[in-house]
Design a protein around this motif. Structure first.
Motif, PDB file in Angstrom:
ATOM      1  N   ALA A  32      43.056  41.932  39.016  1.00 34.71           N
ATOM      2  CA  ALA A  32      43.358  42.584  37.745  1.00 34.71           C
ATOM      3  C   ALA A  32      43.082  41.634  36.594  1.00 34.71           C
ATOM      4  O   ALA A  32      43.180  40.410  36.732  1.00 34.71           O
ATOM      5  CB  ALA A  32      44.816  43.043  37.708  1.00 34.71           C
ATOM      6  N   SER A  33      42.722  42.212  35.444  1.00 33.81           N
ATOM      7  CA  SER A  33      42.549  41.405  34.232  1.00 33.81           C
ATOM      8  C   SER A  33      43.916  41.200  33.589  1.00 33.81           C
ATOM      9  O   SER A  33      44.642  42.158  33.331  1.00 33.81           O
ATOM     10  CB  SER A  33      41.597  42.100  33.252  1.00 33.81           C
ATOM     11  OG  SER A  33      41.951  43.459  33.057  1.00 33.81           O
ATOM     12  N   ASN A  34      44.272  39.943  33.349  1.00 34.31           N
ATOM     13  CA  ASN A  34      45.588  39.576  32.837  1.00 34.31           C
ATOM     14  C   ASN A  34      45.459  39.197  31.358  1.00 34.31           C
ATOM     15  O   ASN A  34      44.894  38.156  31.019  1.00 34.31           O
ATOM     16  CB  ASN A  34      46.152  38.404  33.640  1.00 34.31           C
ATOM     17  CG  ASN A  34      47.595  38.116  33.305  1.00 34.31           C
ATOM     18  OD1 ASN A  34      47.992  38.143  32.146  1.00 34.31           O
ATOM     19  ND2 ASN A  34      48.389  37.809  34.326  1.00 34.31           N
ATOM     20  N   ARG A  35      45.978  40.050  30.483  1.00 31.11           N
ATOM     21  CA  ARG A  35      45.818  39.836  29.043  1.00 31.11           C
ATOM     22  C   ARG A  35      46.808  38.811  28.502  1.00 31.11           C
ATOM     23  O   ARG A  35      46.641  38.345  27.378  1.00 31.11           O
ATOM     24  CB  ARG A  35      45.952  41.175  28.311  1.00 31.11           C
ATOM     25  CG  ARG A  35      44.820  42.132  28.660  1.00 31.11           C
ATOM     26  CD  ARG A  35      45.032  43.537  28.138  1.00 31.11           C
ATOM     27  NE  ARG A  35      44.888  43.622  26.694  1.00 31.11           N
ATOM     28  CZ  ARG A  35      44.958  44.775  26.017  1.00 31.11           C
ATOM     29  NH1 ARG A  35      45.177  45.907  26.661  1.00 31.11           N
ATOM     30  NH2 ARG A  35      44.814  44.795  24.700  1.00 31.11           N
ATOM     31  N   ASP A  36      47.840  38.468  29.270  1.00 26.34           N
ATOM     32  CA  ASP A  36      48.742  37.404  28.830  1.00 26.34           C
ATOM     33  C   ASP A  36      48.054  36.046  28.881  1.00 26.34           C
ATOM     34  O   ASP A  36      48.256  35.194  28.002  1.00 26.34           O
ATOM     35  CB  ASP A  36      49.997  37.364  29.707  1.00 26.34           C
ATOM     36  CG  ASP A  36      51.006  38.436  29.344  1.00 26.34           C
ATOM     37  OD1 ASP A  36      50.955  38.927  28.200  1.00 26.34           O
ATOM     38  OD2 ASP A  36      51.825  38.798  30.200  1.00 26.34           O
ATOM     39  N   HIS A  37      47.234  35.833  29.929  1.00 23.92           N
ATOM     40  CA  HIS A  37      46.628  34.517  30.149  1.00 23.92           C
ATOM     41  C   HIS A  37      45.106  34.526  30.032  1.00 23.92           C
ATOM     42  O   HIS A  37      44.474  33.496  30.247  1.00 23.92           O
ATOM     43  CB  HIS A  37      47.012  34.002  31.547  1.00 23.92           C
ATOM     44  CG  HIS A  37      48.475  33.975  31.805  1.00 23.92           C
ATOM     45  ND1 HIS A  37      49.043  34.279  33.034  1.00 23.92           N
ATOM     46  CD2 HIS A  37      49.513  33.686  30.970  1.00 23.92           C
ATOM     47  CE1 HIS A  37      50.358  34.176  32.952  1.00 23.92           C
ATOM     48  NE2 HIS A  37      50.668  33.814  31.711  1.00 23.92           N
ATOM     49  N   ASN A  38      44.514  35.696  29.680  1.00 31.15           N
ATOM     50  CA  ASN A  38      43.050  35.829  29.672  1.00 31.15           C
ATOM     51  C   ASN A  38      42.466  35.309  30.990  1.00 31.15           C
ATOM     52  O   ASN A  38      41.529  34.513  31.025  1.00 31.15           O
ATOM     53  CB  ASN A  38      42.441  35.087  28.477  1.00 31.15           C
ATOM     54  CG  ASN A  38      42.644  35.853  27.178  1.00 31.15           C
ATOM     55  OD1 ASN A  38      42.365  37.045  27.111  1.00 31.15           O
ATOM     56  ND2 ASN A  38      43.146  35.167  26.166  1.00 31.15           N
ATOM     57  N   SER A  39      43.053  35.805  32.063  1.00 32.62           N
ATOM     58  CA  SER A  39      42.699  35.309  33.387  1.00 32.62           C
ATOM     59  C   SER A  39      42.491  36.474  34.354  1.00 32.62           C
ATOM     60  O   SER A  39      42.696  37.642  34.006  1.00 32.62           O
ATOM     61  CB  SER A  39      43.810  34.403  33.918  1.00 32.62           C
ATOM     62  OG  SER A  39      45.013  35.149  34.070  1.00 32.62           O
ATOM     63  N   LEU A  40      42.101  36.125  35.588  1.00 35.63           N
ATOM     64  CA  LEU A  40      42.028  37.075  36.682  1.00 35.63           C
ATOM     65  C   LEU A  40      43.255  36.863  37.561  1.00 35.63           C
ATOM     66  O   LEU A  40      43.475  35.764  38.069  1.00 35.63           O
ATOM     67  CB  LEU A  40      40.762  36.867  37.512  1.00 35.63           C
ATOM     68  CG  LEU A  40      39.430  36.814  36.760  1.00 35.63           C
ATOM     69  CD1 LEU A  40      38.286  36.571  37.744  1.00 35.63           C
ATOM     70  CD2 LEU A  40      39.212  38.082  35.965  1.00 35.63           C
ATOM     71  N   SER A  41      44.067  37.920  37.740  1.00 32.68           N
ATOM     72  CA  SER A  41      45.215  37.848  38.640  1.00 32.68           C
ATOM     73  C   SER A  41      44.815  38.446  39.978  1.00 32.68           C
ATOM     74  O   SER A  41      44.326  39.578  40.031  1.00 32.68           O
ATOM     75  CB  SER A  41      46.414  38.618  38.063  1.00 32.68           C
ATOM     76  OG  SER A  41      46.971  37.941  36.959  1.00 32.68           O
ATOM     77  N   LEU A  42      45.005  37.665  41.067  1.00 33.93           N
ATOM     78  CA  LEU A  42      44.607  38.098  42.403  1.00 33.93           C
ATOM     79  C   LEU A  42      45.829  38.433  43.246  1.00 33.93           C
ATOM     80  O   LEU A  42      46.867  37.756  43.153  1.00 33.93           O
ATOM     81  CB  LEU A  42      43.775  37.022  43.094  1.00 33.93           C
ATOM     82  CG  LEU A  42      42.279  36.951  42.717  1.00 33.93           C
ATOM     83  CD1 LEU A  42      42.084  36.521  41.281  1.00 33.93           C
ATOM     84  CD2 LEU A  42      41.553  36.012  43.674  1.00 33.93           C
ATOM     85  N   PHE A  43      45.690  39.469  44.073  1.00 35.71           N
ATOM     86  CA  PHE A  43      46.771  39.919  44.933  1.00 35.71           C
ATOM     87  C   PHE A  43      46.207  40.180  46.325  1.00 35.71           C
ATOM     88  O   PHE A  43      45.152  40.800  46.476  1.00 35.71           O
ATOM     89  CB  PHE A  43      47.398  41.211  44.394  1.00 35.71           C
ATOM     90  CG  PHE A  43      47.877  41.104  42.980  1.00 35.71           C
ATOM     91  CD1 PHE A  43      49.185  40.759  42.704  1.00 35.71           C
ATOM     92  CD2 PHE A  43      47.009  41.341  41.915  1.00 35.71           C
ATOM     93  CE1 PHE A  43      49.632  40.659  41.386  1.00 35.71           C
ATOM     94  CE2 PHE A  43      47.440  41.241  40.604  1.00 35.71           C
ATOM     95  CZ  PHE A  43      48.753  40.895  40.335  1.00 35.71           C
ATOM     96  N   SER A  44      46.916  39.712  47.333  1.00 33.71           N
ATOM     97  CA  SER A  44      46.547  40.042  48.704  1.00 33.71           C
ATOM     98  C   SER A  44      47.227  41.342  49.098  1.00 33.71           C
ATOM     99  O   SER A  44      48.334  41.641  48.648  1.00 33.71           O
ATOM    100  CB  SER A  44      46.966  38.920  49.654  1.00 33.71           C
ATOM    101  OG  SER A  44      48.379  38.808  49.703  1.00 33.71           O
ATOM    102  N   ILE A  45      46.538  42.130  49.940  1.00 34.30           N
ATOM    103  CA  ILE A  45      47.091  43.390  50.438  1.00 34.30           C
ATOM    104  C   ILE A  45      47.129  43.300  51.957  1.00 34.30           C
ATOM    105  O   ILE A  45      46.096  43.118  52.607  1.00 34.30           O
ATOM    106  CB  ILE A  45      46.238  44.595  50.009  1.00 34.30           C
ATOM    107  CG1 ILE A  45      46.018  44.608  48.493  1.00 34.30           C
ATOM    108  CG2 ILE A  45      46.884  45.897  50.467  1.00 34.30           C
ATOM    109  CD1 ILE A  45      45.070  45.689  48.012  1.00 34.30           C
TER     110      ILE A  45
END
Length: 620
Positions: free
Chosen positions: A384-397
């Motif tokens: 996901a695009s993270n607008r708090d940190h201008n970063s990419l947030s990754l999640f494992s499923i």
């Protein structure tokens, strides 16, 4: 929803004077005691009376049928052999709906709206393009409501409140132009206003006529093809207003000689009925105004959502983009992910029940790909695009349970990160393509060899204005990107290839800015690109291969039986062709709903069987 600009034009008869002429009036049905009246056709009328109830009468006012009670305010809609009637029951202080059988001249069983917490001054009916029937309530202190009451000739067992809307504080009268989806309301000391009537429309108003003089008054009104006729009780005049573009202009006026307090108005073709409140008598006349019809805006077909997600946990513009995670062994256990850009990442089952929420910050867009190597583990990956940190947030499923876990973050140099999508070629590596509001796109190769995620920047390119939505065709190694005010582009998704933009479709007659979510429906028969055309609350389907031929647009309308409202102001969308079981055996479309109604709540996501889209657009 924007008010349609294609209307029926009014052409005044050449003999009509520019000044206010007199309308010749004669008494009509002097024995009737009616406070409201309407034409059913040229030979039959319906009246409402506190003393005599609802009366069906012939052209001379002779009674044909009666429903006893104490009623004021009146509106009708024809539905085959039935006529749906709306009125105010003064004894119960409730709005009532009832059917009238034209052939047997009998009234059906009444349906009452719940008692409101405000006095209802008036009401009017509206039927949309899907034959859903609504009633608008006009109340004191500017309170207004829209209720779903039926479909076709059938009334619901239980009316459903769709939305509240602010109306003028002194409104008493309203009418709806069904073809134009336009609600018209009076404001006694100010004028007449037009509002979008569609349940998914934004709340805004356009002045039809506004005056600031105690010598004028805005009273009852009637609709004619392409225009509005307003009754001014103070001057005892009728005024015809016609719209051209965004403006309304007065075309003509007629005086009502002999009437002291004209209050009620009904028009059928050129026939006019008006009531003088001073005497309580009814008068009839004939207009010399003629209408010249022209084509109206085409109707966009609708599909209905079968399920909807629980509302997100933040108010306002919060929900944004969905993604669909496919369970590798049990597709019916798949999940819909959604971003709450004021909170984090959400996960729902296929019935829309919230299963998990991760409050990790302002996530905007999200995408999913399977088989990502997280150290020694193989997981599915959500980014996901993270607008708090201008970063990419990754999640494992977890591939067995669908459980989401935070897997790390990849920083970017973007100043205002916005959209994101994933690309996974046949070789298996996963790329993230993120964009900035300034048009910049960055492509990262994602990996986690030691269990910690990292991103390698492998390509950068730019479009001229703000983008957001994007989706990758892994099979053809093609990336689709949306430039919100311009259109949709295709570009080679491979990092070692030049980012040459190829036009897919431009903003225009079919695609209305903003261009928002993009999604790919990929089956063994045909691949389609689905585009959220936010400017007219629709979704456009085009081929996913050149020349990107269009198959038309559709809207997500309300599902009266399931109590699910439609979708509008849509940001993100997602679609899959995988058989998820049950109603999703041909796949599922998920759209973000920017205006949650019926009841009004925080935003959510609507789940639509793709089979309905195929049927509605007759897709090959």
């Amino acid at each position: 929803m924007r008010i349609s600009k294609l209307y029926l034009l009014i052409a005044l008869a050449t003999s009509a004077p520019a000044f206010a002429a007199d309308l010749a009036l004669t008494p009509w049905a002097p024995s009737l005691n009616a406070e409201a009246m309407t034409f059913l056709n040229a030979k039959e009328h319906l009246t409402a009376s506190p003393r005599d109830g609802l009366q069906l009468v012939d052209a001379k006012g002779a009674e044909l049928a009666r429903f006893n009670g104490n009623f004021t305010s009146l509106d009708t809609r024809a539905a085959g052999a039935q006529t749906l009637v709306a009125s105010l029951d003064n004894d119960r202080q409730q709005a009532m709906l009832i059917s009238l059988d034209a052939s047997t001249k009998t009234f059906g069983k009444p349906l009452y709206l719940p008692t409101r917490d405000f006095a209802v001054n008036g009401l009017c009916l509206y039927r949309d393009s899907a034959a859903n029937v609504f009633v608008f309530l006009v109340g004191e202190e500017g309170k207004g409501e829209q209720w779903l009451v039926g479909n076709g000739a059938t009334l619901l067992n239980q009316p459903q409140r769709v939305r509240g809307l602010p109306l003028p504080p002194s409104a008493q009268f309203c009418q709806v132009d069904d073809a134009g989806n336009r609600l018209v309301v009076n404001e006694e000391n100010v004028g007449w206003w037009a509002y979008p009537a569609h349940p998914e429309a934004d709340v805004k108003r356009t002045p039809i006529a506004v005056f600031d003089t105690p010598k004028r008054e805005a009273g009852a009104l009637a609709l004619v093809p392409g225009g509005v006729i307003g009754l001014d009780p103070k001057t005892a005049q009728l005024h015809l207003f016609q719209q051209t573009g965004e403006r309304w202009t007065e075309q003509a006026s007629l005086s009502l000689p002999g009437l002291k307090e004209p209050e009620q108005l009904s028009i059928h073709g050129q026939q006019v009925l008006v009531r003088d409140d001073d005497s309580g008598k009814l008068y009839q006349g004939k207009l010399n105004w003629q209408a010249k019809p022209v084509p109206v805006e085409p109707v966009i077909p609708e599909v209905a959502a079968l399920r909807q997600s629980d509302p997100v946990a933040r108010q306002g513009d919060a929900a944004d983009d969905p993604a669909i995670w496919i369970h590798p062994e049990h597709p019916e256990k798949s999940r819909v992910l959604g971003t709450n850009k004021k909170q984090g990442l959400l996960a729902y089952d296929l019935d829309g029940k919230l299963m998990q929420e991760l409050a990790v910050g302002r996530l905007n867009n999200v995408d999913v790909r399977p088989n990502f190597k997280l150290g020694t583990q193989t997981v599915d990956l959500a980014v996901a695009s993270n607008r708090d940190h201008n970063s990419l947030s990754l999640f494992s499923i977890d591939r067995a349970t669908g459980e989401l876990r935070e897997a790390g973050e990849v920083p970017t140099p973007l100043k205002a990160i916005y959209g994101i999508c994933l690309f996974q070629p046949a070789s298996g590596e996963v790329y993230a393509v993120a964009n900035d509001k300034d048009g910049t796109f960055l492509q990262y190769r994602l990996s986690a060899p030691d269990g910690r995620v990292q991103g390698e920047l492998v390509r950068q390119f730019k479009v001229d204005s703000q983008p957001e939505g994007c989706v990758a065709d892994d099979q053809r190694q093609r990336l689709f990107i949306g430039e919100e005010d311009v259109g949709v582009w295709a570009v080679d998704a491979r990092a070692d290839q030049p980012a040459t933009l190829t036009n897919v479709i431009k903003v225009g007659a079919q695609l209305h800015a903003d261009v928002e979510g993009l999604a790919l429906y990929q089956s063994d028969k045909r691949d389609y690109l689905v585009i959220s055309s936010q400017g007219n609350d629709s979704y456009l389907v085009v081929d996913a291969e050149p020349p990107f031929a269009s198959h038309g647009a559709f809207r997500v309308g309300l599902n009266a039986a399931a109590g699910i409202d439609g979708a509008s102001e849509t940001d993100g969308i997602e679609v899959t062709a995988v058989n998820l079981g049950g109603p999703w055996n041909k796949g599922m479309l998920v759209v973000q709903d920017g205006r949650k109604r019926m009841p009004e709540q925080a935003q959510n996501f609507k789940f639509v069987p793709w089979a309905e889209v195929t049927r509605t657009l007759n897709l090959p």
